[in-house]
Design an enzyme around this catalytic site. Structure first.
Site, PDB file in Angstrom:
ATOM      1  N   HIS A 213     -16.443   3.872  -4.479  1.00 54.29           N
ATOM      2  CA  HIS A 213     -15.616   5.049  -4.151  1.00 54.29           C
ATOM      3  C   HIS A 213     -15.776   6.111  -5.237  1.00 54.29           C
ATOM      4  O   HIS A 213     -14.811   6.794  -5.602  1.00 54.29           O
ATOM      5  CB  HIS A 213     -14.131   4.661  -3.975  1.00 54.29           C
ATOM      6  CG  HIS A 213     -13.873   3.922  -2.698  1.00 54.29           C
ATOM      7  ND1 HIS A 213     -12.606   3.543  -2.289  1.00 54.29           N
ATOM      8  CD2 HIS A 213     -14.708   3.508  -1.719  1.00 54.29           C
ATOM      9  CE1 HIS A 213     -12.692   2.917  -1.132  1.00 54.29           C
ATOM     10  NE2 HIS A 213     -13.945   2.867  -0.763  1.00 54.29           N
TER      11      HIS A 213
ATOM     12  N   CYS B  30     -18.988  -2.058   0.488  1.00 51.24           N
ATOM     13  CA  CYS B  30     -18.068  -1.009   0.925  1.00 51.24           C
ATOM     14  C   CYS B  30     -18.687  -0.260   2.103  1.00 51.24           C
ATOM     15  O   CYS B  30     -19.906  -0.074   2.146  1.00 51.24           O
ATOM     16  CB  CYS B  30     -17.849  -0.037  -0.220  1.00 51.24           C
ATOM     17  SG  CYS B  30     -16.859   1.397   0.226  1.00 51.24           S
ATOM     18  N   ASP B  31     -17.852   0.187   3.011  1.00 50.92           N
ATOM     19  CA  ASP B  31     -18.389   0.879   4.191  1.00 50.92           C
ATOM     20  C   ASP B  31     -18.377   2.406   4.072  1.00 50.92           C
ATOM     21  O   ASP B  31     -18.877   3.087   4.945  1.00 50.92           O
ATOM     22  CB  ASP B  31     -17.628   0.467   5.456  1.00 50.92           C
ATOM     23  CG  ASP B  31     -16.219   1.006   5.471  1.00 50.92           C
ATOM     24  OD1 ASP B  31     -15.655   1.231   4.383  1.00 50.92           O
ATOM     25  OD2 ASP B  31     -15.668   1.204   6.559  1.00 50.92           O
TER      26      ASP B  31
ATOM     27  N   ARG C 148       0.842  -1.202   0.000  1.00 47.62           N
ATOM     28  CA  ARG C 148       0.000   0.000   0.000  1.00 47.62           C
ATOM     29  C   ARG C 148       0.875   1.250   0.000  1.00 47.62           C
ATOM     30  O   ARG C 148       0.586   2.232  -0.688  1.00 47.62           O
ATOM     31  CB  ARG C 148      -0.940   0.000   1.208  1.00 47.62           C
ATOM     32  CG  ARG C 148      -1.776   1.279   1.275  1.00 47.62           C
ATOM     33  CD  ARG C 148      -2.806   1.246   2.374  1.00 47.62           C
ATOM     34  NE  ARG C 148      -3.526   2.529   2.415  1.00 47.62           N
ATOM     35  CZ  ARG C 148      -4.602   2.763   3.150  1.00 47.62           C
ATOM     36  NH1 ARG C 148      -5.115   1.811   3.897  1.00 47.62           N
ATOM     37  NH2 ARG C 148      -5.185   3.944   3.141  1.00 47.62           N
TER      38      ARG C 148
ATOM     39  N   ASN D 143     -10.408  -4.478  -0.951  1.00 46.93           N
ATOM     40  CA  ASN D 143     -10.277  -3.557  -2.084  1.00 46.93           C
ATOM     41  C   ASN D 143      -9.311  -4.100  -3.136  1.00 46.93           C
ATOM     42  O   ASN D 143      -8.609  -5.050  -2.859  1.00 46.93           O
ATOM     43  CB  ASN D 143      -9.791  -2.205  -1.549  1.00 46.93           C
ATOM     44  CG  ASN D 143     -10.967  -1.392  -1.041  1.00 46.93           C
ATOM     45  OD1 ASN D 143     -11.942  -1.218  -1.749  1.00 46.93           O
ATOM     46  ND2 ASN D 143     -10.873  -0.904   0.190  1.00 46.93           N
TER      47      ASN D 143
ATOM     48  N   TYR E 284     -14.661  10.152  -1.815  1.00 43.36           N
ATOM     49  CA  TYR E 284     -13.548   9.804  -2.712  1.00 43.36           C
ATOM     50  C   TYR E 284     -13.544  10.642  -3.991  1.00 43.36           C
ATOM     51  O   TYR E 284     -12.557  10.618  -4.732  1.00 43.36           O
ATOM     52  CB  TYR E 284     -13.573   8.312  -3.050  1.00 43.36           C
ATOM     53  CG  TYR E 284     -13.005   7.467  -1.920  1.00 43.36           C
ATOM     54  CD1 TYR E 284     -11.635   7.194  -1.857  1.00 43.36           C
ATOM     55  CD2 TYR E 284     -13.816   6.972  -0.910  1.00 43.36           C
ATOM     56  CE1 TYR E 284     -11.100   6.440  -0.822  1.00 43.36           C
ATOM     57  CE2 TYR E 284     -13.292   6.215   0.131  1.00 43.36           C
ATOM     58  CZ  TYR E 284     -11.939   5.957   0.171  1.00 43.36           C
ATOM     59  OH  TYR E 284     -11.408   5.223   1.197  1.00 43.36           O
TER      60      TYR E 284
ATOM     61  N   ARG F 221      -0.885   8.024   3.888  1.00 45.60           N
ATOM     62  CA  ARG F 221      -1.909   7.405   4.749  1.00 45.60           C
ATOM     63  C   ARG F 221      -1.379   6.107   5.394  1.00 45.60           C
ATOM     64  O   ARG F 221      -1.664   5.832   6.549  1.00 45.60           O
ATOM     65  CB  ARG F 221      -3.157   7.145   3.908  1.00 45.60           C
ATOM     66  CG  ARG F 221      -4.260   6.383   4.614  1.00 45.60           C
ATOM     67  CD  ARG F 221      -4.973   7.175   5.696  1.00 45.60           C
ATOM     68  NE  ARG F 221      -5.953   6.335   6.375  1.00 45.60           N
ATOM     69  CZ  ARG F 221      -6.259   6.413   7.676  1.00 45.60           C
ATOM     70  NH1 ARG F 221      -5.696   7.309   8.448  1.00 45.60           N
ATOM     71  NH2 ARG F 221      -7.145   5.603   8.188  1.00 45.60           N
TER      72      ARG F 221
HETATM   73  P1  NAD Z   1      -4.460  -5.490   7.068  1.00 44.06           P
HETATM   74  O1  NAD Z   1      -3.209  -5.495   6.265  1.00 44.06           O
HETATM   75  O2  NAD Z   1      -4.443  -4.995   8.450  1.00 44.06           O
HETATM   76  O3  NAD Z   1      -5.027  -6.969   7.100  1.00 44.06           O
HETATM   77  C1  NAD Z   1      -5.167  -7.743   5.960  1.00 44.06           C
HETATM   78  C2  NAD Z   1      -4.771  -9.168   6.258  1.00 44.06           C
HETATM   79  O4  NAD Z   1      -4.891  -9.909   5.038  1.00 44.06           O
HETATM   80  C3  NAD Z   1      -3.321  -9.345   6.712  1.00 44.06           C
HETATM   81  O5  NAD Z   1      -3.272 -10.025   7.941  1.00 44.06           O
HETATM   82  C4  NAD Z   1      -2.674 -10.165   5.585  1.00 44.06           C
HETATM   83  O6  NAD Z   1      -1.708 -11.083   6.047  1.00 44.06           O
HETATM   84  C5  NAD Z   1      -3.876 -10.868   5.005  1.00 44.06           C
HETATM   85  N1  NAD Z   1      -3.697 -11.343   3.647  1.00 44.06           N
HETATM   86  C6  NAD Z   1      -3.078 -10.738   2.607  1.00 44.06           C
HETATM   87  N2  NAD Z   1      -3.156 -11.510   1.516  1.00 44.06           N
HETATM   88  C7  NAD Z   1      -3.848 -12.618   1.854  1.00 44.06           C
HETATM   89  C8  NAD Z   1      -4.250 -13.782   1.148  1.00 44.06           C
HETATM   90  N3  NAD Z   1      -3.961 -13.951  -0.141  1.00 44.06           N
HETATM   91  N4  NAD Z   1      -4.929 -14.731   1.818  1.00 44.06           N
HETATM   92  C9  NAD Z   1      -5.231 -14.563   3.121  1.00 44.06           C
HETATM   93  N5  NAD Z   1      -4.877 -13.485   3.847  1.00 44.06           N
HETATM   94  C10 NAD Z   1      -4.195 -12.522   3.204  1.00 44.06           C
HETATM   95  O7  NAD Z   1      -5.535  -4.708   6.201  1.00 44.06           O
HETATM   96  P2  NAD Z   1      -6.767  -3.847   6.671  1.00 44.06           P
HETATM   97  O8  NAD Z   1      -6.351  -2.438   6.681  1.00 44.06           O
HETATM   98  O9  NAD Z   1      -7.369  -4.424   7.858  1.00 44.06           O
HETATM   99  O10 NAD Z   1      -7.737  -4.030   5.444  1.00 44.06           O
HETATM  100  C11 NAD Z   1      -8.261  -5.281   5.036  1.00 44.06           C
HETATM  101  C12 NAD Z   1      -9.098  -5.120   3.810  1.00 44.06           C
HETATM  102  O11 NAD Z   1     -10.337  -4.514   4.115  1.00 44.06           O
HETATM  103  C13 NAD Z   1      -8.470  -4.257   2.766  1.00 44.06           C
HETATM  104  O12 NAD Z   1      -8.738  -4.788   1.493  1.00 44.06           O
HETATM  105  C14 NAD Z   1      -9.131  -2.932   2.954  1.00 44.06           C
HETATM  106  O13 NAD Z   1      -9.054  -2.161   1.793  1.00 44.06           O
HETATM  107  C15 NAD Z   1     -10.529  -3.356   3.312  1.00 44.06           C
HETATM  108  N6  NAD Z   1     -11.324  -2.393   4.114  1.00 44.06           N
HETATM  109  C16 NAD Z   1     -12.210  -2.859   4.989  1.00 44.06           C
HETATM  110  C17 NAD Z   1     -12.978  -2.010   5.761  1.00 44.06           C
HETATM  111  C18 NAD Z   1     -13.972  -2.520   6.725  1.00 44.06           C
HETATM  112  O14 NAD Z   1     -14.930  -1.845   7.006  1.00 44.06           O
HETATM  113  N7  NAD Z   1     -13.796  -3.675   7.279  1.00 44.06           N
HETATM  114  C19 NAD Z   1     -12.808  -0.659   5.660  1.00 44.06           C
HETATM  115  C20 NAD Z   1     -11.877  -0.186   4.805  1.00 44.06           C
HETATM  116  C21 NAD Z   1     -11.149  -1.073   4.059  1.00 44.06           C
HETATM  117  C1  LMR Z   2      -8.220   1.978   5.799  1.00 45.34           C
HETATM  118  O1  LMR Z   2      -7.295   1.190   5.832  1.00 45.34           O
HETATM  119  O2  LMR Z   2      -8.731   2.479   6.799  1.00 45.34           O
HETATM  120  C2  LMR Z   2      -8.687   2.314   4.465  1.00 45.34           C
HETATM  121  O3  LMR Z   2      -9.215   1.254   3.875  1.00 45.34           O
HETATM  122  C3  LMR Z   2      -9.236   3.625   4.290  1.00 45.34           C
HETATM  123  C4  LMR Z   2      -8.257   4.603   4.838  1.00 45.34           C
HETATM  124  O4  LMR Z   2      -7.422   5.107   4.101  1.00 45.34           O
HETATM  125  O5  LMR Z   2      -8.349   4.860   6.038  1.00 45.34           O
END
Ligand code: NAD
Ligand code: LMR
Length: 446
Positions: free
Chosen positions: A203, A172-173, A96, A150, A268, A288
């Site tokens: 977005h 998406c949230d 990222r 994403n 966005y 970020r």
């Molecule tokens: P993070 O990096 O904290 O966690 C992601 C996890 O995925 C890591 O532990 C990593 O080891 C694992 N991972 C990566 N590739 C993998 C694979 N092929 N198989 C299994 N596990 C795998 O990321 P995050 O910031 O918590 O975000 C997680 C995802 O959720 C992202 O795609 C992010 O864009 C999306 N997202 C979610 C929310 C929500 O409301 N939950 C909000 C914004 C974004």
């Molecule tokens: C996050 O990791 O929180 C994002 O998916 C959105 C952001 O930039 O905060």
């Protein structure tokens, strides 16, 4: 609850910083979405263990009747599950960071899900998400996957082409988050209190209407007045934990609204309307990703470590603030009990926006049922919005073309066409810097 069923859920990306908050949310909602089993799956054992060990304590204290385990073995993870939560980040924060910093070298927006960074991330996510879908279908053929990994627009386009019959819903949230702000602005509590009409891409969208769900009152006049001055910034206690970059984003919505005052914009849109402003205000060495490393990651992993060390989850941070992922529980509940509630999902258009191609992926209101999502017709896109969407969705399609055809040219075209990129040579330079960094994740582009 309406019957005796209890559900088995696996969170793919168990090591995600959102996982503990989501678990606490699930536990708070046992009356409407009861669990029998909860599993985590991740391909990074060490990262997942930190979260998993803390959650094991939470589960033992609060819900010992729910079986809990975490694993890196796909068969174990995806066997006997009803719902798969997609919360992975392929390449993690290291990638990222590069998605954000490489474009900034050339004066282009560096952002998680928009512009070249978003397209690079999308290309990384496709094979991993497809693999998870395949495991789910092999080991639990009746399960649903709720994916919020994403770059959603690109993942959804890949699902449309490569797994058109799979039970995957891409959500998406961000609109939920913004609607909670709208509710606050109008003196209501959160998104549950609003009815809405919204259309666009992920977005990349606009509210056409917002109403008080209970009284039917049109809230657009009040919201427009507020947003024109303050954007979606609420301030006070509500925003006491909001990080500086998000404060800027919520406030910037005022300028996005100014450009198209018939609708209310997704936050966005700032990256497409005001890229020069964004780049000028970005620090190419501190993006970020760095903010998250210094704030959310530190807090989440610190809290997990504390729980494990003290052997108790009493007074944990998520008890105080675990509303973030409530919409995911809402969605599981709607599918499990066939409620037909309305949420946004990213689906093939098929007429939902009447003047967009049927095969575009769009984000529109859908009824959530036990047989999937039923898109609602949102009417015609404005000429301004349609122009923007045609360009953006073509970029998203070109990324999936690049994936399928291993095509350098398609990826270059995707970057060159994007509204955030001023010039094909700039696009090429960004792509050429990204290719070696993405070698472990991208197909070889020829
Ligand atoms: P993070 O990096 O904290 O966690 C992601 C996890 O995925 C890591 O532990 C990593 O080891 C694992 N991972 C990566 N590739 C993998 C694979 N092929 N198989 C299994 N596990 C795998 O990321 P995050 O910031 O918590 O975000 C997680 C995802 O959720 C992202 O795609 C992010 O864009 C999306 N997202 C979610 C929310 C929500 O409301 N939950 C909000 C914004 C974004
Ligand atoms: C996050 O990791 O929180 C994002 O998916 C959105 C952001 O930039 O905060």
């Amino acid at each position: 609850t309406k019957d005796n069923r209890k559900f088995s859920v696996v969170i793919a990306g168990g090591g995600s910083t959102f996982t503990p908050g989501f678990v606490l949310n699930l536990l708070q909602n046992q009356d409407r979405f009861p669990l029998r089993k909860l599993k985590f799956y991740d391909n990074d054992a060490e990262r997942q263990k930190k979260i998993g060990d803390a959650v094991a304590i939470i589960m033992k204290e609060r819900a010992p009747e729910i079986e809990f385990e975490y694993t890196t073995d796909p068969k174990e993870a995806f066997t006997d599950v009803d719902f798969v939560m997609g919360s992975i980040r392929v390449g993690k924060y290291h990638m990222r960071s590069l998605d954000e910093k490489i474009p900034l070298r050339y004066g282009v927006n560096g952002q998680e899900t928009t512009g070249p960074g978003g397209m690079a991330y999308g290309l990384r996510s496709i094979p991993a998400i497809i693999q998870i879908i395949d495991w789910m279908e092999e080991y639990s053929p009746n399960a649903w996957m709720i994916n919020y990994s994403n770059t959603i627009a690109i993942v959804a386009e890949a699902c449309r082409r490569l797994r058109p019959h799979s039970k995957v819903i891409n959500i998406c949230d961000m609109p939920i988050d913004i609607m909670t702000r709208m509710a606050q602005i109008c003196g209501l509590k959160d998104y549950h209190d609003l009815d809405f009409n919204y259309y666009g891409l992920n977005h990349f969208g606009w509210w056409k209407g917002v109403w008080d769900k209970k009284t039917g009152k049109d809230l657009m006049p009040e919201l427009k007045k507020y947003v024109s001055k303050n954007g979606y910034w609420v301030g006070g206690d509500f925003d006491k934990d909001t990080e500086p970059s998000w404060e800027a984003t919520f406030k910037k919505a005022a300028d996005c609204y100014a450009l198209e005052p018939n609708t209310l914009p997704n936050t966005y849109m700032q990256y497409y309307y005001y890229p020069q402003y964004e780049v000028k205000n970005a620090d190419p060495h501190h993006t970020r990703t760095d903010e998250i490393r210094e704030y959310r990651q530190k807090i989440v992993f610190g809290e997990c470590e504390r729980i494990v060390k003290e052997g108790t989850a009493e007074n944990n941070m998520w008890d105080r603030n675990a509303t973030h992922s409530e919409y995911i529980v809402d969605i599981c509940h709607a599918i499990a009990y066939n409620t037909g509630e309305k949420f946004l999902a990213n689906i093939p258009n098929n007429g939902a926006i009447s003047n967009m191609d049927p095969d575009s992926i769009v984000e529109v209101p859908c009824l959530f049922t036990s047989h999937g999502v039923e898109p609602m017709a949102t009417g015609k896109a404005g000429i301004f919005q349609r122009g923007l969407m045609m360009e953006q969705q073509t970029c998203e399609k070109l990324v999936v073309d690049a994936y399928e055809q291993h095509s350098y040219e398609k990826m270059w075209e995707a970057f060159a066409l994007n509204k955030t990129v001023p010039d094909a040579l700039v696009a090429k330079k960004i792509l050429d810097d990204m290719i070696p960094e993405n070698k472990p994740y991208w197909p070889e582009l020829k």
